[in-house]
Design a protein around this motif. Structure first.
Motif, PDB file in Angstrom:
ATOM      1  N   GLN A 284       0.760  -1.117   0.150  1.00  0.00           N
ATOM      2  CA  GLN A 284      -0.173  -0.069  -0.109  1.00  0.00           C
ATOM      3  C   GLN A 284       0.962   1.247   0.092  1.00  0.00           C
ATOM      4  OE1 GLN A 284      -3.673  -1.724   2.723  1.00  0.00           O
ATOM      5  NE2 GLN A 284      -1.669  -1.601   3.736  1.00  0.00           N
ATOM      6  N   PHE A 285       0.835   2.317  -0.980  1.00  0.00           N
ATOM      7  CA  PHE A 285       1.607   3.199  -1.063  1.00  0.00           C
ATOM      8  C   PHE A 285       1.012   4.380  -1.577  1.00  0.00           C
ATOM      9  CE2 PHE A 285       2.377   0.743  -5.012  1.00  0.00           C
ATOM     10  CZ  PHE A 285       1.725   1.685  -5.867  1.00  0.00           C
ATOM     11  N   ASP A 286       1.655   5.522  -1.640  1.00  0.00           N
ATOM     12  CA  ASP A 286       1.303   6.844  -2.031  1.00  0.00           C
ATOM     13  C   ASP A 286       1.634   6.963  -3.495  1.00  0.00           C
ATOM     14  OD1 ASP A 286       1.325   9.508  -2.938  1.00  0.00           O
ATOM     15  OD2 ASP A 286       1.361  10.134  -0.840  1.00  0.00           O
ATOM     16  N   ALA A 287       0.496   6.662  -4.468  1.00  0.00           N
ATOM     17  CA  ALA A 287       0.466   6.628  -5.758  1.00  0.00           C
ATOM     18  C   ALA A 287       1.230   7.881  -6.435  1.00  0.00           C
ATOM     19  CB  ALA A 287      -0.808   6.340  -6.565  1.00  0.00           C
ATOM     20  N   GLY A 288       1.255   9.049  -6.026  1.00  0.00           N
ATOM     21  CA  GLY A 288       1.835  10.192  -6.369  1.00  0.00           C
ATOM     22  C   GLY A 288       3.387  10.076  -6.231  1.00  0.00           C
ATOM     23  N   LEU A 289       3.588   9.577  -5.213  1.00  0.00           N
ATOM     24  CA  LEU A 289       5.090   9.419  -4.962  1.00  0.00           C
ATOM     25  C   LEU A 289       5.654   8.158  -5.627  1.00  0.00           C
ATOM     26  CD1 LEU A 289       5.246   9.726  -1.023  1.00  0.00           C
ATOM     27  CD2 LEU A 289       5.949  11.523  -2.604  1.00  0.00           C
ATOM     28  N   TYR A 290       4.891   7.300  -6.015  1.00  0.00           N
ATOM     29  CA  TYR A 290       5.353   6.117  -6.837  1.00  0.00           C
ATOM     30  C   TYR A 290       5.515   6.770  -8.224  1.00  0.00           C
ATOM     31  CZ  TYR A 290       5.385   1.327  -9.185  1.00  0.00           C
ATOM     32  OH  TYR A 290       5.944   0.284  -9.789  1.00  0.00           O
ATOM     33  N   ALA A 291       4.756   7.301  -8.605  1.00  0.00           N
ATOM     34  CA  ALA A 291       4.857   8.127 -10.131  1.00  0.00           C
ATOM     35  C   ALA A 291       6.117   9.106 -10.267  1.00  0.00           C
ATOM     36  CB  ALA A 291       3.648   8.811 -10.472  1.00  0.00           C
ATOM     37  N   ARG A 292       6.345   9.843  -9.020  1.00  0.00           N
ATOM     38  CA  ARG A 292       7.625  10.635  -9.207  1.00  0.00           C
ATOM     39  C   ARG A 292       8.770   9.754  -8.841  1.00  0.00           C
ATOM     40  NH1 ARG A 292       4.111  14.248  -6.517  1.00  0.00           N
ATOM     41  NH2 ARG A 292       4.503  13.503  -4.250  1.00  0.00           N
ATOM     42  N   TYR A 293       8.661   8.578  -8.269  1.00  0.00           N
ATOM     43  CA  TYR A 293       9.819   7.763  -8.044  1.00  0.00           C
ATOM     44  C   TYR A 293      10.233   6.991  -9.376  1.00  0.00           C
ATOM     45  CZ  TYR A 293      12.511   3.684  -6.485  1.00  0.00           C
ATOM     46  OH  TYR A 293      13.347   2.566  -6.302  1.00  0.00           O
ATOM     47  N   LEU A 294       8.988   6.503 -10.278  1.00  0.00           N
ATOM     48  CA  LEU A 294       9.381   6.228 -11.540  1.00  0.00           C
ATOM     49  C   LEU A 294       9.788   6.976 -12.626  1.00  0.00           C
ATOM     50  CD1 LEU A 294       6.248   3.565 -11.977  1.00  0.00           C
ATOM     51  CD2 LEU A 294       8.733   3.096 -11.287  1.00  0.00           C
ATOM     52  N   ARG A 295       9.479   8.219 -12.309  1.00  0.00           N
ATOM     53  CA  ARG A 295       9.899   9.263 -13.236  1.00  0.00           C
ATOM     54  C   ARG A 295      11.451   9.633 -13.038  1.00  0.00           C
ATOM     55  NH1 ARG A 295       8.150  15.778 -13.156  1.00  0.00           N
ATOM     56  NH2 ARG A 295      10.207  16.353 -14.488  1.00  0.00           N
ATOM     57  N   ARG A 296      11.967   9.556 -12.061  1.00  0.00           N
ATOM     58  CA  ARG A 296      13.266   9.705 -11.818  1.00  0.00           C
ATOM     59  C   ARG A 296      13.945   8.689 -12.439  1.00  0.00           C
ATOM     60  NH1 ARG A 296      11.496  11.230  -6.410  1.00  0.00           N
ATOM     61  NH2 ARG A 296      12.065   9.400  -5.598  1.00  0.00           N
ATOM     62  N   ARG A 297      13.636   7.456 -12.343  1.00  0.00           N
ATOM     63  CA  ARG A 297      14.262   6.330 -12.936  1.00  0.00           C
ATOM     64  C   ARG A 297      13.940   6.344 -14.608  1.00  0.00           C
ATOM     65  NH1 ARG A 297      15.605   2.316  -9.007  1.00  0.00           N
ATOM     66  NH2 ARG A 297      15.975   0.840 -10.809  1.00  0.00           N
ATOM     67  N   ALA A 298      13.128   6.697 -14.953  1.00  0.00           N
ATOM     68  CA  ALA A 298      12.882   6.760 -16.288  1.00  0.00           C
ATOM     69  C   ALA A 298      13.555   7.671 -16.927  1.00  0.00           C
ATOM     70  CB  ALA A 298      11.238   6.981 -16.689  1.00  0.00           C
ATOM     71  N   GLU A 299      13.742   8.891 -16.481  1.00  0.00           N
ATOM     72  CA  GLU A 299      14.524  10.107 -16.965  1.00  0.00           C
ATOM     73  C   GLU A 299      16.022   9.689 -16.940  1.00  0.00           C
ATOM     74  OE1 GLU A 299      11.939  13.773 -16.637  1.00  0.00           O
ATOM     75  OE2 GLU A 299      12.937  13.282 -14.666  1.00  0.00           O
ATOM     76  N   ALA A 300      16.389   8.857 -15.793  1.00  0.00           N
ATOM     77  CA  ALA A 300      17.857   8.498 -15.669  1.00  0.00           C
ATOM     78  C   ALA A 300      17.974   7.493 -16.779  1.00  0.00           C
ATOM     79  CB  ALA A 300      18.134   7.860 -14.357  1.00  0.00           C
ATOM     80  N   GLN A 301      16.896   6.796 -17.283  1.00  0.00           N
ATOM     81  CA  GLN A 301      17.171   5.601 -18.431  1.00  0.00           C
ATOM     82  C   GLN A 301      16.988   6.521 -19.704  1.00  0.00           C
ATOM     83  OE1 GLN A 301      15.607   2.026 -15.655  1.00  0.00           O
ATOM     84  NE2 GLN A 301      14.218   2.746 -17.197  1.00  0.00           N
ATOM     85  N   GLY A 302      16.884   7.646 -19.697  1.00  0.00           N
ATOM     86  CA  GLY A 302      17.080   8.283 -21.189  1.00  0.00           C
ATOM     87  C   GLY A 302      15.698   8.805 -21.554  1.00  0.00           C
TER      88      GLY A 302
END
Length: 511
Positions: A163-181
């Motif tokens: 169970q997590f904060d969906a907004g924080l998860y999206a931001r977390y994935l954004r950081r990873r995605a942008e780091a991947q180009g």
């Protein structure tokens, strides 16, 4: 090769769906020569973002991305989840848990629950919940990672989700995605252009005038369905007759009440209320039928049943249960709300996005966009939604409640054919059918059918291979081993603290 490799992918919309797609595709396909992945989102357009509960399949998705679980739990303020508790669904005052993992231990080559059914016929009073370590641990507020290396321990059969904060998860994935180009463009799409011959989307134009061209477009624009619906005109199949809830009101509140690793769903007069405890707050919402209840009444019921103090103004949502007739049309693939919506009763929204991404990776196209791949994608997507729909309908149909017009309507639903067959098979002999590797396992179907009061008239003949005394002895032993194991587990809060994931008390939002 039939067609050239895709070189330009454009994701329209961010939120959880958009950034899940961006993170996964860039992780899996990012090394393809000349591939660019662009995500367009506008901070001015809100996301639904109320779905905070998941099912165990998310663990595999995070592993695919190379996500460290401790980091993920810390960054998203996550708690662990061992199942979903259903309160007042069968009748007022009754509750049961749909657990992750399994019940008991299989014997004589058949499923454990067949021996439980025989035990009930012999007068054993223990409920099915008593044979699940997930249920016992959740109700005790305990958590521990599964131990597949200990096959004789109940922990080997434990499963979990988050169970997590969906907004924080999206931001977390954004950081990873942008780091991947992945390239993010801020802006609102104001125009969509299509190829005059094929009808494929070839570009979107932003409010700023910028034109973004692509070969494969992924529609993550939410209920707006900007590409799949508004542009390509793919019809929407409405399932309201089976799933009458079409509204929701959501509000977070401060931490208070039980701190169990469970999502709770409490049936209300015209729908149900969710409770999702995170490390720093509780997510709450009331899903209801506007035919049977007004917005003001639904909001009042939600606010009157919070454990803590509201942290925001109630947010109102409108939706229709159903799906696009084709999730992949021409060169557009719809994910998340753009492709369909099923109420979050069994926490399936994020998993449907995840499954759609995995299906796209498996059938990833060239610029030829072969119809056979698209047809398979669409068929498997429809099957996934239909299977989940049937599982949701079961909760409503198999209720004894007749205290409101809503519940009387639900009790008189004509079940879809797939659900009708599953119910007939279980009522005949306690057998549980799972079709084409569908999302919900035999354990899930069993837990809800039993929890909702569906009665089996018999059990597998092999369950009688144990005599009465041995059957009782084994059932009692399983309950004892589960109780002993749970007594030795840490509380969820202790576990989070031991693994560096707990939010300090001064940062928690309490009453």
């Amino acid at each position: 090769m039939n067609g050239d490799p895709i070189s330009r992918i454009v994701i329209v919309g961010g939120g959880t769906a958009g950034w899940m797609a961006a993170a996964a595709i860039s992780r899996i396909m990012g090394e393809l020569p000349d591939l660019t992945i662009t995500l367009i989102e506008s901070d001015a357009i809100g996301t639904v973002g109320v779905g905070e509960a998941t099912i165990p399949q998310l663990i595999g998705f995070n592993k695919l991305l190379g996500v460290d679980e401790r980091e993920f739990v810390r960054e998203t303020h996550a708690t662990y989840k061992l199942g979903i508790e259903f309160v007042d669904w069968l009748r007022l005052g009754h509750s049961y848990v749909h657990p992750f993992g399994s019940y008991g231990i299989d014997m004589k080559g058949i499923e454990f629950h067949q021996f439980w059914l025989r035990g009930r016929a012999l007068g054993e009073a223990a409920e099915l919940d008593d044979y699940s370590i997930a249920v016992a641990a959740a109700k005790a507020g305990k958590f521990l990672w599964p131990r597949p290396d200990q096959p004789n321990s109940p922990l080997a059969r434990l499963s979990y989700a988050f169970q997590f904060d969906a907004g924080l998860y999206a931001r977390y994935l954004r950081r990873r995605a942008e780091a991947q180009g992945v390239k993010r463009i801020e802006g609102r799409v104001t125009d969509v252009s299509q190829d005059g011959e094929t009808g494929h989307v070839d570009a979107v134009t932003l409010e700023s005038g910028e034109r973004v061209e692509g070969e494969l477009f992924i529609d993550c624009s939410g209920f707006r369905a900007l590409l799949i619906g508004q542009t390509l005109g793919v019809p929407f199949t409405d399932w309201t007759d089976w799933l009458p809830c079409d509204r929701a009101v959501a509000v977070p509140c401060t931490l208070a009440g039980a701190n169990e690793p469970l999502t709770r769903s409490t049936a209300r007069p015209a729908g149900w209320q969710w409770r999702i405890p995170l490390q720093h707050r509780i997510g709450n919402g009331h899903v209801y039928s506007s035919t049977h209840m007004s917005e003001d009444e639904a909001t009042a019921i939600l606010l009157a049943n919070l454990d803590g103090r509201p942290l925001a103004e109630p947010r109102h949502l409108r939706f229709t249960g159903g799906l696009r007739q084709r999730a992949w049309e021409k060169n557009v693939v719809a994910l998340g709300l753009a492709g369909g919506f099923l109420e979050p009763l069994e926490s399936t929204a994020i998993q449907l996005v995840q499954a759609g991404i995995a299906r796209l990776m498996s059938l990833f196209p060239t610029t030829a966009f072969a119809p056979v791949e698209m047809e398979r994608y669409n068929r498997e997507t429809e099957e996934a939604y239909t299977d989940i729909r049937d599982f949701l309908v079961l909760h409503y149909l198999a209720s004894e409640r007749d205290d409101t017009a809503f519940w009387r309507y639900c009790r008189n639903l004509d079940p879809p054919d797939g659900l009708k067959e599953k119910l007939a098979m279980f009522r005949s002999s306690g057998r549980v059918i799972r079709e084409h590797n569908e999302l919900f396992t035999e354990t899930s179907w069993l837990s809800v059918m039993v929890g909702q009061g569906v009665q089996a008239r018999g059990y597998h003949p092999a369950a009688a291979l144990l005599d009465e005394d041995e059957t009782r002895r084994r059932l009692g032993h399983i309950r004892e081993v589960i109780a002993t194991t749970v007594s030795q587990m840490p509380t969820q809060e202790e576990f989070l603290a031991q693994n560096g994931s707990a939010i300090p008390r001064e940062r928690r939002i309490t009453a």
